[in-house]
Write a protein that holds these residues in place. Structure first.
Motif, PDB file in Angstrom:
ATOM      1  N   THR A  14     -30.986  65.127 -22.156  1.00 15.17           N
ATOM      2  CA  THR A  14     -31.140  64.626 -20.760  1.00 15.17           C
ATOM      3  C   THR A  14     -30.873  63.214 -20.465  1.00 15.17           C
ATOM      4  OG1 THR A  14     -32.329  66.675 -20.359  1.00 15.17           O
ATOM      5  CG2 THR A  14     -32.044  65.012 -18.557  1.00 15.17           C
ATOM      6  N   LEU A  45     -27.539  61.500 -21.512  1.00 16.95           N
ATOM      7  CA  LEU A  45     -26.463  61.735 -20.379  1.00 16.95           C
ATOM      8  C   LEU A  45     -26.939  61.000 -19.067  1.00 16.95           C
ATOM      9  CD1 LEU A  45     -26.165  65.650 -20.725  1.00 16.95           C
ATOM     10  CD2 LEU A  45     -24.310  64.027 -21.241  1.00 16.95           C
ATOM     11  N   THR A  46     -28.148  60.887 -18.885  1.00 17.16           N
ATOM     12  CA  THR A  46     -28.461  59.800 -17.689  1.00 17.16           C
ATOM     13  C   THR A  46     -27.894  58.480 -17.918  1.00 17.16           C
ATOM     14  OG1 THR A  46     -30.267  61.298 -17.203  1.00 17.16           O
ATOM     15  CG2 THR A  46     -30.379  59.137 -16.166  1.00 17.16           C
ATOM     16  N   ARG A  83     -25.435  57.387 -19.852  1.00 19.29           N
ATOM     17  CA  ARG A  83     -24.239  57.271 -20.016  1.00 19.29           C
ATOM     18  C   ARG A  83     -23.629  57.361 -18.523  1.00 19.29           C
ATOM     19  NH1 ARG A  83     -19.641  61.576 -21.535  1.00 19.29           N
ATOM     20  NH2 ARG A  83     -21.026  62.636 -19.904  1.00 19.29           N
ATOM     21  N   THR A  84     -24.327  58.025 -17.735  1.00 25.69           N
ATOM     22  CA  THR A  84     -23.873  58.036 -16.333  1.00 25.69           C
ATOM     23  C   THR A  84     -24.033  56.892 -15.626  1.00 25.69           C
ATOM     24  OG1 THR A  84     -24.195  60.614 -16.253  1.00 25.69           O
ATOM     25  CG2 THR A  84     -23.947  59.543 -13.940  1.00 25.69           C
ATOM     26  N   SER A 102     -18.914  66.456 -10.952  1.00 25.63           N
ATOM     27  CA  SER A 102     -19.858  66.897 -11.924  1.00 25.63           C
ATOM     28  C   SER A 102     -19.145  67.877 -12.876  1.00 25.63           C
ATOM     29  CB  SER A 102     -21.150  67.343 -11.630  1.00 25.63           C
ATOM     30  OG  SER A 102     -21.956  66.373 -10.837  1.00 25.63           O
ATOM     31  N   THR A 129     -16.466  66.189 -14.841  1.00 23.64           N
ATOM     32  CA  THR A 129     -17.093  65.387 -15.931  1.00 23.64           C
ATOM     33  C   THR A 129     -17.434  66.323 -17.168  1.00 23.64           C
ATOM     34  OG1 THR A 129     -17.680  63.651 -14.434  1.00 23.64           O
ATOM     35  CG2 THR A 129     -18.724  63.851 -16.616  1.00 23.64           C
ATOM     36  N   ASP A 173     -16.224  66.447 -20.843  1.00 18.98           N
ATOM     37  CA  ASP A 173     -17.387  66.306 -22.097  1.00 18.98           C
ATOM     38  C   ASP A 173     -17.107  67.677 -22.960  1.00 18.98           C
ATOM     39  OD1 ASP A 173     -18.454  64.223 -20.908  1.00 18.98           O
ATOM     40  OD2 ASP A 173     -20.157  65.339 -20.009  1.00 18.98           O
ATOM     41  N   TYR A 192     -18.299  65.867 -26.570  1.00 22.83           N
ATOM     42  CA  TYR A 192     -19.510  65.018 -26.639  1.00 22.83           C
ATOM     43  C   TYR A 192     -20.836  65.869 -26.465  1.00 22.83           C
ATOM     44  CZ  TYR A 192     -22.384  61.385 -24.822  1.00 22.83           C
ATOM     45  OH  TYR A 192     -23.620  60.552 -24.549  1.00 22.83           O
ATOM     46  N   LEU A 193     -20.919  66.953 -25.817  1.00 19.48           N
ATOM     47  CA  LEU A 193     -22.272  67.887 -25.795  1.00 19.48           C
ATOM     48  C   LEU A 193     -22.467  68.153 -27.203  1.00 19.48           C
ATOM     49  CD1 LEU A 193     -21.492  69.534 -22.469  1.00 19.48           C
ATOM     50  CD2 LEU A 193     -22.886  67.725 -22.859  1.00 19.48           C
ATOM     51  N   LEU A 236     -24.461  65.674 -29.301  1.00 12.93           N
ATOM     52  CA  LEU A 236     -25.964  65.325 -28.949  1.00 12.93           C
ATOM     53  C   LEU A 236     -26.599  66.080 -29.948  1.00 12.93           C
ATOM     54  CD1 LEU A 236     -25.737  65.326 -25.001  1.00 12.93           C
ATOM     55  CD2 LEU A 236     -25.926  63.346 -26.686  1.00 12.93           C
TER      56      LEU A 236
END
Length: 93
Positions: free
Chosen positions: A7, A10-11, A13-14, A77, A80, A84, A89-90, A93
């Motif tokens: 989390t 991702l925050t 990166r955003t 969202s 995006t 991802d 990308y996910l 992680l």
């Protein structure tokens, strides 16, 4: 693995990508401002009609403003998230 770690990544990166893509903010703020400034002043006298639900026309416009702000955000969202998944990308992680 810590739940806060993905989390937080991702925050971060955003927040880093936001200055590169200011259109995200551009699609949500101007329509709401136009609605409040233009329609709020044009139709403010409609509150004097008998049976109108509120004394403040801006209160009447507020739910539509929230909807007009959140729907483009949801769409951005979703795009995006799809990107991802395509970039895997996910999974990284």
């Amino acid at each position: 693995m810590n739940v806060r770690s993905p989390t937080w990544l991702l925050t971060q990166r955003t927040l880093v990508q936001f200055p590169r893509n200011p259109m995200v903010l551009g699609f949500s703020v101007p329509p709401v401002l136009m609605m409040f400034v233009v329609f709020g002043t044009l139709f403010e006298s409609v509150k004097q009609l008998p049976g109108f639900p509120t004394d403040n026309y801006y209160e009447y416009l507020a739910p539509a403003a929230v909807l007009m702000t959140t729907v483009p955000g949801i769409a951005n969202s979703a795009v995006t998230l799809a990107t991802d998944f395509q970039n895997r990308y996910l999974y990284k992680l």
